[in-house]
Design a protein around this motif. Structure first.
Motif, PDB file in Angstrom:
ATOM      1  N   UNK A 286       0.802  -1.292  -0.073  1.00  0.00           N
ATOM      2  CA  UNK A 286      -0.015  -0.061   0.117  1.00  0.00           C
ATOM      3  C   UNK A 286       0.688   1.286   0.110  1.00  0.00           C
ATOM      4  N   UNK A 287       1.865   1.252   0.865  1.00  0.00           N
ATOM      5  CA  UNK A 287       2.912   2.521   0.857  1.00  0.00           C
ATOM      6  C   UNK A 287       2.896   3.354  -0.077  1.00  0.00           C
ATOM      7  N   UNK A 288       3.404   2.762  -1.758  1.00  0.00           N
ATOM      8  CA  UNK A 288       3.617   3.677  -2.640  1.00  0.00           C
ATOM      9  C   UNK A 288       2.457   4.370  -3.155  1.00  0.00           C
ATOM     10  N   UNK A 289       1.229   3.943  -2.912  1.00  0.00           N
ATOM     11  CA  UNK A 289      -0.003   4.395  -3.336  1.00  0.00           C
ATOM     12  C   UNK A 289      -0.822   5.352  -2.503  1.00  0.00           C
ATOM     13  N   UNK A 290      -0.274   5.700  -1.393  1.00  0.00           N
ATOM     14  CA  UNK A 290      -0.829   6.648  -0.490  1.00  0.00           C
ATOM     15  C   UNK A 290      -0.752   7.983  -0.841  1.00  0.00           C
ATOM     16  N   UNK A 291       0.041   8.703  -1.620  1.00  0.00           N
ATOM     17  CA  UNK A 291      -0.169   9.863  -2.148  1.00  0.00           C
ATOM     18  C   UNK A 291      -1.672   9.792  -2.943  1.00  0.00           C
ATOM     19  N   UNK A 292      -1.789   8.959  -3.837  1.00  0.00           N
ATOM     20  CA  UNK A 292      -2.900   8.812  -4.881  1.00  0.00           C
ATOM     21  C   UNK A 292      -4.103   8.432  -3.896  1.00  0.00           C
ATOM     22  N   UNK A 293      -4.203   7.710  -2.892  1.00  0.00           N
ATOM     23  CA  UNK A 293      -5.302   7.490  -2.078  1.00  0.00           C
ATOM     24  C   UNK A 293      -5.738   8.772  -1.437  1.00  0.00           C
ATOM     25  N   UNK A 294      -4.694   9.696  -1.010  1.00  0.00           N
ATOM     26  CA  UNK A 294      -4.897  10.856  -0.271  1.00  0.00           C
ATOM     27  C   UNK A 294      -5.622  11.908  -1.445  1.00  0.00           C
ATOM     28  N   UNK A 295      -4.959  11.857  -2.802  1.00  0.00           N
ATOM     29  CA  UNK A 295      -5.466  12.976  -3.620  1.00  0.00           C
ATOM     30  C   UNK A 295      -6.939  12.348  -4.283  1.00  0.00           C
ATOM     31  N   UNK A 296      -7.228  11.238  -4.176  1.00  0.00           N
ATOM     32  CA  UNK A 296      -8.681  10.547  -4.536  1.00  0.00           C
ATOM     33  C   UNK A 296      -9.576  10.883  -3.514  1.00  0.00           C
ATOM     34  N   UNK A 297      -9.223  11.383  -2.214  1.00  0.00           N
ATOM     35  CA  UNK A 297     -10.217  11.650  -1.267  1.00  0.00           C
ATOM     36  C   UNK A 297     -10.367  10.372  -0.340  1.00  0.00           C
ATOM     37  N   UNK A 298      -9.775   9.459  -0.427  1.00  0.00           N
ATOM     38  CA  UNK A 298     -10.147   8.427   0.577  1.00  0.00           C
ATOM     39  C   UNK A 298     -10.091   8.860   2.099  1.00  0.00           C
ATOM     40  N   UNK A 299     -11.270   8.645   2.483  1.00  0.00           N
ATOM     41  CA  UNK A 299     -11.520   9.120   3.949  1.00  0.00           C
ATOM     42  C   UNK A 299     -11.138   8.463   4.832  1.00  0.00           C
ATOM     43  N   UNK A 300     -10.620   7.170   4.955  1.00  0.00           N
ATOM     44  CA  UNK A 300     -10.071   6.108   6.007  1.00  0.00           C
ATOM     45  C   UNK A 300      -9.586   4.977   5.566  1.00  0.00           C
ATOM     46  N   UNK A 301      -8.728   4.424   6.220  1.00  0.00           N
ATOM     47  CA  UNK A 301      -8.270   3.230   5.999  1.00  0.00           C
ATOM     48  C   UNK A 301      -8.039   2.203   7.216  1.00  0.00           C
ATOM     49  N   UNK A 302      -8.513   1.205   6.887  1.00  0.00           N
ATOM     50  CA  UNK A 302      -8.378   0.109   8.022  1.00  0.00           C
ATOM     51  C   UNK A 302      -7.081  -0.898   7.628  1.00  0.00           C
ATOM     52  N   UNK A 303      -6.190  -1.089   8.372  1.00  0.00           N
ATOM     53  CA  UNK A 303      -4.919  -1.509   8.321  1.00  0.00           C
ATOM     54  C   UNK A 303      -4.890  -2.961   9.261  1.00  0.00           C
ATOM     55  N   UNK A 304      -4.437  -3.751   8.699  1.00  0.00           N
ATOM     56  CA  UNK A 304      -4.645  -5.167   9.494  1.00  0.00           C
ATOM     57  C   UNK A 304      -3.235  -5.243   9.865  1.00  0.00           C
ATOM     58  N   UNK A 305      -2.943  -5.422  11.432  1.00  0.00           N
ATOM     59  CA  UNK A 305      -1.655  -5.364  11.933  1.00  0.00           C
ATOM     60  C   UNK A 305      -2.101  -6.174  13.441  1.00  0.00           C
ATOM     61  N   UNK A 306      -1.411  -7.606  13.427  1.00  0.00           N
ATOM     62  CA  UNK A 306      -1.815  -8.613  14.424  1.00  0.00           C
ATOM     63  C   UNK A 306      -0.859  -8.501  15.395  1.00  0.00           C
ATOM     64  N   UNK A 307       0.436  -7.837  15.242  1.00  0.00           N
ATOM     65  CA  UNK A 307       1.620  -7.906  16.002  1.00  0.00           C
ATOM     66  C   UNK A 307       2.711  -6.841  15.782  1.00  0.00           C
ATOM     67  N   UNK A 308       3.213  -6.275  16.786  1.00  0.00           N
ATOM     68  CA  UNK A 308       4.461  -5.362  16.603  1.00  0.00           C
ATOM     69  C   UNK A 308       5.787  -6.194  16.538  1.00  0.00           C
ATOM     70  N   UNK A 309       5.566  -7.289  16.997  1.00  0.00           N
ATOM     71  CA  UNK A 309       6.736  -8.433  17.036  1.00  0.00           C
ATOM     72  C   UNK A 309       6.946  -9.127  15.761  1.00  0.00           C
ATOM     73  N   UNK A 310       8.199  -9.027  15.269  1.00  0.00           N
ATOM     74  CA  UNK A 310       8.289  -9.416  13.692  1.00  0.00           C
ATOM     75  C   UNK A 310       8.379 -10.802  13.827  1.00  0.00           C
ATOM     76  N   UNK A 311       8.755 -11.424  14.788  1.00  0.00           N
ATOM     77  CA  UNK A 311       8.882 -12.768  14.851  1.00  0.00           C
ATOM     78  C   UNK A 311       7.335 -13.549  14.888  1.00  0.00           C
ATOM     79  N   UNK A 312       6.497 -12.918  15.798  1.00  0.00           N
ATOM     80  CA  UNK A 312       5.003 -13.256  15.942  1.00  0.00           C
ATOM     81  C   UNK A 312       4.313 -12.795  14.847  1.00  0.00           C
ATOM     82  N   UNK A 313       4.587 -11.606  14.048  1.00  0.00           N
ATOM     83  CA  UNK A 313       4.108 -11.365  12.735  1.00  0.00           C
ATOM     84  C   UNK A 313       4.063 -12.343  11.830  1.00  0.00           C
TER      85      UNK A 313
END
Length: 192
Positions: A7-34
């Motif tokens: 997703x990261x490379x497309x965030x400027x486009x999403x912003x310019x398109x007027x995307x109002x919010x994003x749900x981001x799946x993130x189950x862990x901040x620990x790299x091994x658990x992720x």
């Protein structure tokens, strides 16, 4: 809704398109658990997406499916994202979708709430949003908020108005239903 890996490379486009919010799946901040949970060593890409969404000022909800014995130790570190950033961190009960029954790693919304209250004794309840699925909470001093979605207990079915289109083209009014397939020449459904 995104897993954040591409997703990261497309965030400027999403912003310019007027995307109002994003749900981001993130189950862990620990790299091994992720990696264990997603079978992908791509936590750095997801975190890059997270930080770019914050920088672009796109309202972001973090969705974390909590599983006993897998990532329940991540509840507090994930909750602390709402302390540091203006995001909603939502903890979701695991739903069994394999048709086999059983939910060995199930962690109830009441147990998730107890863990949050233990770490944040000043946690207070916020009003549920119209047609919302999350019970919402605020911690004094946090920039964002916390939420718990009782997806397995399904305590919100009477107010849910969600419609989803899956990656395989099925229309679902509930994650538990079989869905409707879109086919050429098939009647279409108009949603207003």
């Amino acid at each position: 809704t995104t897993n954040g890996t591409l997703t990261a490379p497309f965030i400027p486009q999403l912003k310019s398109l007027g995307i109002r919010s994003v749900n981001l799946s993130l189950d862990s901040l620990d790299r091994h658990a992720f990696y264990t949970m997603t079978r992908r060593d791509e936590l750095p890409l997801v975190l890059e997406t997270f930080h770019q969404l914050i920088e672009a000022e796109i309202p972001t909800k973090i969705n974390a499916v909590v599983m006993a014995g897998k990532n329940e130790d991540q509840i507090i570190p994930l909750a602390q994202l709402a302390q540091q950033f203006p995001v909603s961190v939502r903890f979701i009960e695991k739903m069994p979708f394999n048709g086999q029954g059983g939910n060995d790693s199930f962690l109830s919304h009441t147990r998730i709430l107890a863990k949050l209250k233990e770490a944040f004794p000043d946690l207070t309840s916020l009003p549920m949003e119209p047609f919302g699925t999350a019970n919402r909470y605020q911690v004094p001093g946090f920039q964002g908020e916390l939420g718990i979605i009782a997806a397995f207990s399904r305590t919100f079915c009477g107010t849910c108005n969600r419609i989803r289109v899956t990656a395989t083209g099925q229309l679902k009014t509930c994650l538990y239903d079989e869905g409707l397939a879109f086919r050429s020449g098939a009647p279409h459904l108009c949603v207003s």
